[in-house]
Scaffold this motif. Structure first.
Motif, PDB file in Angstrom:
ATOM      1  N   LEU A 235       0.831  -1.208   0.000  1.00  0.00           N
ATOM      2  CA  LEU A 235       0.000   0.000   0.000  1.00  0.00           C
ATOM      3  C   LEU A 235       0.867   1.259   0.000  1.00  0.00           C
ATOM      4  O   LEU A 235       0.615   2.197  -0.767  1.00  0.00           O
ATOM      5  N   ALA A 236       1.908   1.279   0.817  1.00  0.00           N
ATOM      6  CA  ALA A 236       2.813   2.436   0.864  1.00  0.00           C
ATOM      7  C   ALA A 236       3.534   2.601  -0.470  1.00  0.00           C
ATOM      8  O   ALA A 236       3.632   3.712  -1.005  1.00  0.00           O
ATOM      9  N   SER A 239       1.111   3.816  -3.085  1.00  0.00           N
ATOM     10  CA  SER A 239       0.724   5.204  -2.805  1.00  0.00           C
ATOM     11  C   SER A 239       1.811   6.163  -3.264  1.00  0.00           C
ATOM     12  O   SER A 239       1.521   7.178  -3.921  1.00  0.00           O
ATOM     13  N   ALA A 284       1.357   3.686   5.346  1.00  0.00           N
ATOM     14  CA  ALA A 284       1.095   4.439   4.109  1.00  0.00           C
ATOM     15  C   ALA A 284       0.731   5.891   4.437  1.00  0.00           C
ATOM     16  O   ALA A 284       1.134   6.818   3.728  1.00  0.00           O
ATOM     17  N   LYS A 287       3.852   7.884   4.872  1.00  0.00           N
ATOM     18  CA  LYS A 287       4.484   8.236   3.592  1.00  0.00           C
ATOM     19  C   LYS A 287       3.764   9.423   2.943  1.00  0.00           C
ATOM     20  O   LYS A 287       4.395  10.328   2.399  1.00  0.00           O
TER      21      LYS A 287
END
Ligand code: MG
Ligand code: ZN
Length: 370
Positions: A235-236, A239, A284, A287
């Protein structure tokens, strides 16, 4: 040296009245404007933790034995989540409220209670020349991301929702759901269609994060990616990939990022899975906040569509990061959910308001009117 310093201080003193009078002169010209001028963001990142209530956040914080990244947000609000036909919303109606400013029927995707399509914030941003994107750790056709780009009476219509992606000019989407584009009842190959429209189509997260510019259709699973423990910090990575591509648009961007599986863990009443997904989403968030902090023109909004599981923490040990947890239901609940905001315009998000107000505030901050 001391004398020199004194001179500087002294000259600062005699100059200050000038500064003040100049300022009050400016103020008098603006008597008809709102008392507090809200700084407007160029970019908005809307992060939705599906099923993320206060207890889910608390469990993440206790398990981490340290502050969550989301705690960097100083502006906090509470959101009423009910849908047009139920005190307890589902994710389709919940996301449609954020995306269109309209409360709709449970199960409906980007349409009002009259089943007529409503323009989404993503489509409106696109019309204004902004770059747009969607990131999720479920099928990209699943209720939450779908509600920002598709218009269908039912969330079950994954293939129709996939078709709707091609009716837009979305710049980046990363998530699962390749089969709804590639292996369809109507035999159409939407992957080929995407390529014809200059999308770089990738089939793993490793390939997706190599893409640095242009349009990206980043499939990371045939249907849904694995749970956080197995999939890693997808996910991070997704993203950041989306942010870096979208940020190349001079007019700004709109990006929705979903922590999709916090909800699924809640439906399973599985605390370990839930905490794993909560911390993955929070990572995430960290980030996105790093980017927004450096950028200075990006508003990050972090909220949930509803709470899932009626989750509770009934005891535990903060030192050890242990908890005695319980669930009251396998379904969603009707409790208000938290909202956190960071960046220019964040101050608009204090207080208690309807989920539809999130759309209204984003519209106001982009300066799109209604
Ligand atoms: Mg969802
Ligand atoms: Zn759910």
């Amino acid at each position: 040296m001391r004398y020199f310093l004194f001179l500087i201080l002294f000259s600062a003193c005699i100059h200050s009245p000038d500064v003040r009078s100049q300022k009050s002169g400016d103020d008098s010209k603006n008597v008809n404007e709102p008392v507090t001028a809200v700084r407007k963001p160029k970019n908005i990142i809307l992060m939705i933790g599906d099923g993320m209530g206060l207890t889910q956040l608390s469990a993440g914080w206790i398990a981490k034995r340290d502050a969550l990244y989301v705690e960097r947000c100083k502006v906090i609000g509470l959101v009423k989540t009910y849908s047009a036909d139920d005190l307890v919303t589902d994710s389709a109606a919940g996301a449609t409220a954020f995306a269109t400013g309209v409360k709709t029927l449970n199960g409906a995707i980007g349409v009002g209670p009259d089943s007529l399509p409503r323009k989404t914030i993503l489509e409106i941003a696109e019309e204004h020349g902004l770059a747009t994107g969607l990131v999720a750790v479920c099928s990209i056709t699943h209720a939450t991301p779908a509600s920002f780009i598709a218009h269908q009476g039912s969330r079950m219509m994954d293939e129709e929702i996939a078709t709707d992606f091609l009716k837009t000019d979305i710049d980046v989407f990363i998530g699962g759901g390749k089969q709804y584009f590639a292996d369809r009842k109507d035999k159409k190959n939407l992957i080929e269609e995407l390529r014809k429209r200059n999308y770089q189509v990738t089939e793993t997260i490793e390939k997706a994060i190599e893409v640095k510019s242009g349009k990206l259709a980043g499939f990371i699973a045939n249907v849904h990616p694995d749970r956080a423990k197995s999939r890693g910090p997808v996910l991070a990575g997704a993203s950041l990939t989306a942010i870096n591509i979208l940020d190349q648009n001079e007019k700004g961007f709109f990006l929705m990022i979903e922590g999709s599986q916090i909800d699924w863990a809640g439906h399973q009443n599985n605390s370990n899975y839930l905490i794993e997904e909560m911390l993955d989403f929070d990572y995430a968030i960290g980030k996105a906040l790093d980017f927004a902090e450096k950028d200075g023109e990006t508003l990050v909004i972090i909220t949930a569509d509803h709470e899932t599981g009626g989750y509770a923490i009934n005891g535990g040990d903060l030192e050890k990061g242990e908890m005695k947890t319980a669930f009251t239901t396998l379904m969603h609940t009707g409790a208000m959910v938290p909202l956190f905001a960071f960046g220019p315009g964040a101050e608009l998000f204090t207080g208690i308001y309807e989920n539809t107000a999130v759309f209204d505030k984003m519209m106001e901050l982009y300066g799109f009117g209604k």
